[in-house]
Design a protein around this motif. Structure first.
Motif, PDB file in Angstrom:
ATOM      1  N   PRO A   1      -2.056  11.642  15.407  1.00 46.11           N
ATOM      2  CA  PRO A   1      -0.607  11.491  15.253  1.00 46.11           C
ATOM      3  C   PRO A   1       0.611  13.062  15.652  1.00 46.11           C
ATOM      4  O   PRO A   1       0.742  14.637  16.348  1.00 46.11           O
ATOM      5  N   ASP A   2       2.023  13.035  15.518  1.00 45.03           N
ATOM      6  CA  ASP A   2       2.795  13.749  16.605  1.00 45.03           C
ATOM      7  C   ASP A   2       3.763  13.841  15.144  1.00 45.03           C
ATOM      8  O   ASP A   2       3.468  14.257  14.017  1.00 45.03           O
ATOM      9  N   ALA A   3       5.035  14.747  15.636  1.00 44.37           N
ATOM     10  CA  ALA A   3       5.467  15.474  14.521  1.00 44.37           C
ATOM     11  C   ALA A   3       5.688  14.440  13.044  1.00 44.37           C
ATOM     12  O   ALA A   3       5.275  15.314  12.017  1.00 44.37           O
ATOM     13  N   ASN A   4       5.915  13.781  13.180  1.00 49.02           N
ATOM     14  CA  ASN A   4       6.410  12.944  12.086  1.00 49.02           C
ATOM     15  C   ASN A   4       5.033  11.790  11.829  1.00 49.02           C
ATOM     16  O   ASN A   4       5.161  11.127  10.902  1.00 49.02           O
ATOM     17  N   PHE A   5       3.951  12.960  11.854  1.00 48.21           N
ATOM     18  CA  PHE A   5       2.919  11.777  10.869  1.00 48.21           C
ATOM     19  C   PHE A   5       2.466  11.941   9.576  1.00 48.21           C
ATOM     20  O   PHE A   5       3.539  13.205   9.010  1.00 48.21           O
ATOM     21  N   SER A   6       2.900  10.942   9.392  1.00 47.14           N
ATOM     22  CA  SER A   6       2.510  10.551   7.820  1.00 47.14           C
ATOM     23  C   SER A   6       1.121   9.876   7.366  1.00 47.14           C
ATOM     24  O   SER A   6       1.064   8.707   8.000  1.00 47.14           O
ATOM     25  N   ALA A   7      -0.341  11.070   6.804  1.00 44.65           N
ATOM     26  CA  ALA A   7      -1.475  10.313   6.962  1.00 44.65           C
ATOM     27  C   ALA A   7      -1.302   8.735   6.004  1.00 44.65           C
ATOM     28  O   ALA A   7      -1.608   8.137   5.770  1.00 44.65           O
ATOM     29  N   THR A   8      -0.287   9.126   4.883  1.00 43.00           N
ATOM     30  CA  THR A   8      -0.188   8.187   3.847  1.00 43.00           C
ATOM     31  C   THR A   8       0.617   6.527   5.045  1.00 43.00           C
ATOM     32  O   THR A   8      -0.275   5.850   4.555  1.00 43.00           O
ATOM     33  N   ASP A   9       0.777   6.533   5.619  1.00 47.15           N
ATOM     34  CA  ASP A   9       1.858   5.488   6.194  1.00 47.15           C
ATOM     35  C   ASP A   9       1.060   4.959   7.402  1.00 47.15           C
ATOM     36  O   ASP A   9       0.648   3.625   7.081  1.00 47.15           O
ATOM     37  N   LEU A  10      -0.298   6.000   8.046  1.00 48.96           N
ATOM     38  CA  LEU A  10      -0.840   5.530   8.805  1.00 48.96           C
ATOM     39  C   LEU A  10      -2.265   4.748   7.982  1.00 48.96           C
ATOM     40  O   LEU A  10      -3.086   3.510   8.603  1.00 48.96           O
ATOM     41  N   LEU A  11      -2.818   5.614   7.025  1.00 52.59           N
ATOM     42  CA  LEU A  11      -3.512   4.732   5.949  1.00 52.59           C
ATOM     43  C   LEU A  11      -2.590   2.931   5.687  1.00 52.59           C
ATOM     44  O   LEU A  11      -3.557   2.241   5.844  1.00 52.59           O
TER      45      LEU A  11
ATOM     46  N   LEU B   1       3.458   6.364  -5.151  1.00 57.44           N
ATOM     47  CA  LEU B   1       3.445   5.636  -6.784  1.00 57.44           C
ATOM     48  C   LEU B   1       2.503   6.182  -6.957  1.00 57.44           C
ATOM     49  O   LEU B   1       1.989   6.238  -8.585  1.00 57.44           O
ATOM     50  N   LYS B   2       1.051   6.417  -6.336  1.00 59.17           N
ATOM     51  CA  LYS B   2      -0.239   6.927  -6.364  1.00 59.17           C
ATOM     52  C   LYS B   2      -1.053   6.375  -7.532  1.00 59.17           C
ATOM     53  O   LYS B   2      -1.485   6.328  -8.475  1.00 59.17           O
ATOM     54  N   GLU B   3      -0.261   4.750  -8.082  1.00 58.51           N
ATOM     55  CA  GLU B   3      -0.614   3.552  -8.739  1.00 58.51           C
ATOM     56  C   GLU B   3      -1.597   2.417  -8.741  1.00 58.51           C
ATOM     57  O   GLU B   3      -2.336   2.122  -9.840  1.00 58.51           O
ATOM     58  N   ALA B   4      -2.470   3.543  -7.565  1.00 53.62           N
ATOM     59  CA  ALA B   4      -3.354   1.436  -7.366  1.00 53.62           C
ATOM     60  C   ALA B   4      -4.998   1.668  -8.590  1.00 53.62           C
ATOM     61  O   ALA B   4      -4.094   3.159  -9.511  1.00 53.62           O
ATOM     62  N   THR B   5      -5.146   1.146  -9.077  1.00 54.82           N
ATOM     63  CA  THR B   5      -6.417   0.410  -9.784  1.00 54.82           C
ATOM     64  C   THR B   5      -7.879   0.451  -8.412  1.00 54.82           C
ATOM     65  O   THR B   5      -7.152   0.176  -7.563  1.00 54.82           O
ATOM     66  N   SER B   6      -8.681   0.950  -9.124  1.00 48.21           N
ATOM     67  CA  SER B   6     -10.069   0.971  -8.684  1.00 48.21           C
ATOM     68  C   SER B   6     -10.183   0.263  -8.987  1.00 48.21           C
ATOM     69  O   SER B   6     -10.667  -0.232 -10.233  1.00 48.21           O
ATOM     70  N   GLN B   7     -11.828  -1.174  -8.423  1.00 44.16           N
ATOM     71  CA  GLN B   7     -12.528  -1.015  -9.148  1.00 44.16           C
ATOM     72  C   GLN B   7     -14.038  -0.852  -8.736  1.00 44.16           C
ATOM     73  O   GLN B   7     -14.223  -0.620  -7.738  1.00 44.16           O
ATOM     74  N   GLN B   8     -14.812  -0.455  -9.787  1.00 44.35           N
ATOM     75  CA  GLN B   8     -16.148  -0.233  -9.966  1.00 44.35           C
ATOM     76  C   GLN B   8     -16.640  -1.032  -9.233  1.00 44.35           C
ATOM     77  O   GLN B   8     -17.284  -1.715  -9.944  1.00 44.35           O
TER      78      GLN B   8
ATOM     79  N   TYR C   1       0.992  -1.457   0.074  1.00 44.20           N
ATOM     80  CA  TYR C   1      -0.064   0.537  -0.326  1.00 44.20           C
ATOM     81  C   TYR C   1       0.742   1.581  -0.437  1.00 44.20           C
ATOM     82  O   TYR C   1       0.900   2.095  -0.717  1.00 44.20           O
ATOM     83  N   LEU C   2       1.870   1.098   0.521  1.00 37.26           N
ATOM     84  CA  LEU C   2       2.771   2.352   0.843  1.00 37.26           C
ATOM     85  C   LEU C   2       2.863   2.994  -0.165  1.00 37.26           C
ATOM     86  O   LEU C   2       3.033   3.699  -0.903  1.00 37.26           O
TER      87      LEU C   2
ATOM     88  N   ASP D   1     -12.523  13.307   5.433  1.00 33.02           N
ATOM     89  CA  ASP D   1     -12.548  14.500   4.242  1.00 33.02           C
ATOM     90  C   ASP D   1     -10.748  14.982   3.849  1.00 33.02           C
ATOM     91  O   ASP D   1     -10.194  14.330   3.070  1.00 33.02           O
ATOM     92  N   GLN D   2      -9.587  14.338   5.036  1.00 32.27           N
ATOM     93  CA  GLN D   2      -8.473  15.038   5.178  1.00 32.27           C
ATOM     94  C   GLN D   2      -7.626  13.436   4.860  1.00 32.27           C
ATOM     95  O   GLN D   2      -6.819  14.293   4.643  1.00 32.27           O
ATOM     96  N   MET D   3      -8.524  12.592   4.561  1.00 29.78           N
ATOM     97  CA  MET D   3      -7.927  11.604   3.584  1.00 29.78           C
ATOM     98  C   MET D   3      -7.829  11.450   2.803  1.00 29.78           C
ATOM     99  O   MET D   3      -7.195  10.028   1.829  1.00 29.78           O
ATOM    100  N   GLN D   4      -9.394  12.361   2.168  1.00 24.95           N
ATOM    101  CA  GLN D   4      -9.976  11.580   0.489  1.00 24.95           C
ATOM    102  C   GLN D   4      -8.822  11.665  -0.385  1.00 24.95           C
ATOM    103  O   GLN D   4      -8.505  10.342  -0.695  1.00 24.95           O
ATOM    104  N   ALA D   5      -7.787  12.084  -0.745  1.00 28.45           N
ATOM    105  CA  ALA D   5      -6.260  12.188  -1.093  1.00 28.45           C
ATOM    106  C   ALA D   5      -6.095  10.927  -1.103  1.00 28.45           C
ATOM    107  O   ALA D   5      -5.133  10.602  -2.054  1.00 28.45           O
ATOM    108  N   ASP D   6      -5.602  10.595  -0.459  1.00 29.15           N
ATOM    109  CA  ASP D   6      -4.505   9.210   0.281  1.00 29.15           C
ATOM    110  C   ASP D   6      -5.818   7.309  -0.013  1.00 29.15           C
ATOM    111  O   ASP D   6      -5.085   6.858  -0.683  1.00 29.15           O
ATOM    112  N   LEU D   7      -7.176   8.080   0.107  1.00 21.45           N
ATOM    113  CA  LEU D   7      -7.748   7.002   0.177  1.00 21.45           C
ATOM    114  C   LEU D   7      -8.069   6.652  -1.339  1.00 21.45           C
ATOM    115  O   LEU D   7      -7.816   6.055  -1.520  1.00 21.45           O
ATOM    116  N   GLU D   8      -7.635   7.964  -1.976  1.00 21.72           N
ATOM    117  CA  GLU D   8      -7.914   7.586  -3.643  1.00 21.72           C
ATOM    118  C   GLU D   8      -7.067   7.274  -4.211  1.00 21.72           C
ATOM    119  O   GLU D   8      -7.240   6.489  -5.148  1.00 21.72           O
TER     120      GLU D   8
END
Ligand code: ADP
Ligand code: MG
Length: 619
Positions: A552-562, A476-483, A470-471, A501-508
């Motif tokens: 999340p603290d200083a070195n928090f990354s939404a990507t990592d959490l997701l 790479l933003k390369e995931a494929t989605s199934q409709q 997932y990381l 909402d805050q995670m939307q971009a990452d979730l996508e």
């Protein structure tokens, strides 16, 4: 030596006091909302910008203040709520310490407009860091408006210490929830950066809960009510099947004040005993009303911890009232019959059936008896027989010399079997058999490596594999989605929606496609490849709970959490049977990872045992 003790100037004393009262923007929100309630407001508006770092404004239609009071309200220990110490024991207001406004004014720019109902004109005061900049007469509606700007402007260290907007905003929302839940008869609106998040009309308690936490909450509420001499209890608990992994929906209000109490929380959990899976927490929204004489609120500056005279009695009443409600609303019996096996046994035992212990003791066995007669005496077949044979072999080994190296007939099978085993351990190369892995307790995968044995925790290993996967997709933003053929609609609370909402971009980037729909619904039209529809809500719930839990603290990354959260949701669990192929696949994938030896949460994924270790164990 000269005298060295001095009285601190007021503005310094105020700054120090502010440290206790105002920890973060959310503390200001709490104090201002409470003041509005104490002023008997029926409508309260909260306006926040940039998670409170730029602006926090509370506008109420309460009783307002006179000119003099407006000025005095910023003095330390200036309060209209108590006059003598005695009054502390019959408090009916939120505030009483007279510290909040003084503290806030010491560390921010404050703009106050207030007017008494019976007066034509009101007053306007501007204060910056305890210094009055301006006081004038103004035309303003009855009630009070206080705007707090540039919090901690004069204490850069505190300002820099604030967390990200996401985190600070979450604290503000939590504070807003608490106050709004404590006062369902008061109307509240809440704006953040210009958009309206809540518009709560005066309503009953159930409606208020549903308004805040979303329409799906309604069906899960079980009313609780109990009237005793020492305690009046009312409110709701969540049905056990809706229990969550996070503790975000747990609220105690004592005399309309939100409080935290581990002890009372325990009473609620005790009432739910046996009805809930481990790691899950019940929701509750409980109002306790007690004689103000029997509590002490004065033990903590933020007043969220209080002392009860008779905690034990409250505990007992609370537990039995909730138990009663769960029983009355048919929750306990239903669970007893239908879901008991799932809820009562630990997760990893869920799919197991009861088994008799594998080792049978042969009660006739007597090591001092003649060997052959012992075997003749046994009519058992299969495993039991083998067991006896191996038992025997232990003794035979010792008697080798006596027997002149002659191995009795019945021992031969055993020796042959063990030769195969030791064969590949000591050769150091994997044997050419079809099976190279073995699953133990549906939890560990055991395999051989050059130096010996490797034991892999299947859940952690799979989490590591998915996490790296997932990381990669996320960066790479390369995931494929199934409709999805039919969009999936899921209900969330306003708070949860904001978090998503805050995670939307990452979730996508993982393949989720979704949009929002009124009221408080997420419409999901695409999911990551390999994720089934039924897993979607599990993933999102896990994500929300993870966002709540690891603030999340200083070195928090939404990507990592997701990535971590999805790996957790979708990984192979303990207790899951794996075919030989699946086992092998898992092992190969794990060792193809960048960091195969630790799970995403830094725990070991496998341990090895070298042949030397083994040999030592056999000494
Ligand atoms: P406390 O609430 O502990 O009394 P505060 O510093 O919060 O102390 O407020 C000081 C005083 O200012 C209050 O006692 C009250 O008389 C007055 N006050 C504060 N906010 C309001 C308001 N929104 N409406 C009317 N009076 C207010
Ligand atoms: Mg106050």
């Amino acid at each position: 030596m000269a005298d060295i003790i001095q009285l601190l100037p007021d503005h310094v004393a105020n700054q120090i006091a502010a440290g206790e009262v105002v920890q973060r923007p959310a503390s200001v929100v709490k104090e201002l909302l409470e003041n509005a309630i104490d002023a008997d407001a029926t409508e309260i508006k909260l306006i926040v910008k940039d998670a409170g770092k730029t602006l926090i404004q509370v506008i109420d239609n309460g009783k307002g203040m006179s000119d003099t009071d407006a000025r005095l309200s910023f003095e330390r220990h200036a309060t209209s709520k108590i006059r003598e110490a005695q009054d502390l024991f019959q408090l009916n207001t939120k505030g009483f310490r007279g510290e909040a406004l003084a503290s806030i004014a010491a560390i921010a720019h404050v703009d106050l407009k207030t007017k008494l109902k019976e007066q034509e004109l009101g007053s306007h005061i501007e204060i910056e860091g305890s210094t009055v900049k301006q006081q004038e007469v103004v035309v303003t509606p009855s009630g009070t408006s206080i705007a707090v700007k540039n919090l901690f402007f004069n204490i850069p260290a505190r300002r820099n210490f604030l967390k990200s907007d996401t985190v600070e905003f979450r604290h503000i929302t939590d504070e807003f929830h608490r106050v709004a839940l404590a006062h369902p008869s008061i109307a509240f609106t809440f704006y953040h950066n210009g958009s309206e998040l809540f518009n709560l009309p005066p309503e009953n308690y159930r409606q208020r809960i549903v308004h805040i936490f979303g329409p799906k909450t309604n069906e899960k509420l079980v009313p609780v009510k109990e009237d005793t001499e020492v305690l009046k209890l009312s409110g709701f608990v969540g049905k056990p099947e809706f229990a969550k992994k996070s503790k975000t929906e747990q609220f105690f209000f004592v005399n309309d004040r939100f409080i935290k109490s581990a002890y009372l929380n325990h009473a609620v959990s005790a009432a739910f005993e046996g009805l809930m899976k481990e790691g899950y927490h019940p929701s509750y929204f409980l109002h306790l009303s007690v004689d103000p004489k029997t509590i002490d609120i004065n033990i903590h500056p933020t007043k969220t911890e209080i002392k009860f005279d008779d905690e034990h009695t409250l505990y007992a009443i609370l537990r039995s009232a909730i138990k009663h409600s769960l029983g009355q609303f048919n929750i306990a019996p239903v669970l007893d019959f239908e879901q008991q096996s799932q809820l009562d046994t630990p997760y990893n035992y869920k799919n197991k059936t009861a088994k008799a212990p594998a080792i049978e003791v042969d009660r006739d066995f007597n090591p001092f008896k003649d060997e052959t007669s012992n075997f003749k005496g046994s009519s058992a077949i299969g495993f039991k027989k083998k067991q006896e044979q191996s038992w025997e072999s232990l003794y035979v080994g010792l008697n080798d010399n006596e027997n002149n190296g002659q191995v009795p007939e019945n021992i031969k099978d055993y020796t042959v079997e063990s030769e195969v085993e030791t064969g590949h351990l000591f050769n150091g190369t994997p044997v050419e058999t079809k099976k190279t892995t073995f699953q133990l307790q549906q939890k560990y995968i055991i395999s051989t490596i050059k130096s010996g044995l490797v034991m892999i925790d299947q859940n952690r290993a799979h989490q590591r594999i998915l996490y790296e996967n997932y990381l990669k997709q996320l960066t790479l933003k390369e995931a494929t989605s199934q409709q999805l053929l039919f969009p999936l609609k899921l209900q969330f609370s306003q708070r949860e929606l904001t978090m998503l909402d805050q995670m939307q971009a990452d979730l996508e980037h993982t393949g989720f496609v979704f949009s929002k729909e009124e009221p408080q619904r997420l419409v999901i039209t695409g999911v990551p490849v390999g994720v089934s529809e039924s897993e979607v809500s599990i993933i999102l719930d896990q994500l929300l709970s993870d966002m709540d839990n690891d603030i999340p603290d200083a070195n928090f990354s939404a990507t990592d959490l997701l990535a971590k959260s999805m790996a957790k949701s979708l990984s192979i669990k303990n207790g899951q049977y794996l075919t030989a192929e699946a086992q092998e696949h898992l092992v190969n994938q794990l060792f193809a990872c960048k960091e195969p030896n630790i799970s995403p949460t830094n725990r070991p994924t496998f341990i090895t045992m070298s042949v030397e270790d083994l040999e030592k164990r056999f000494m």
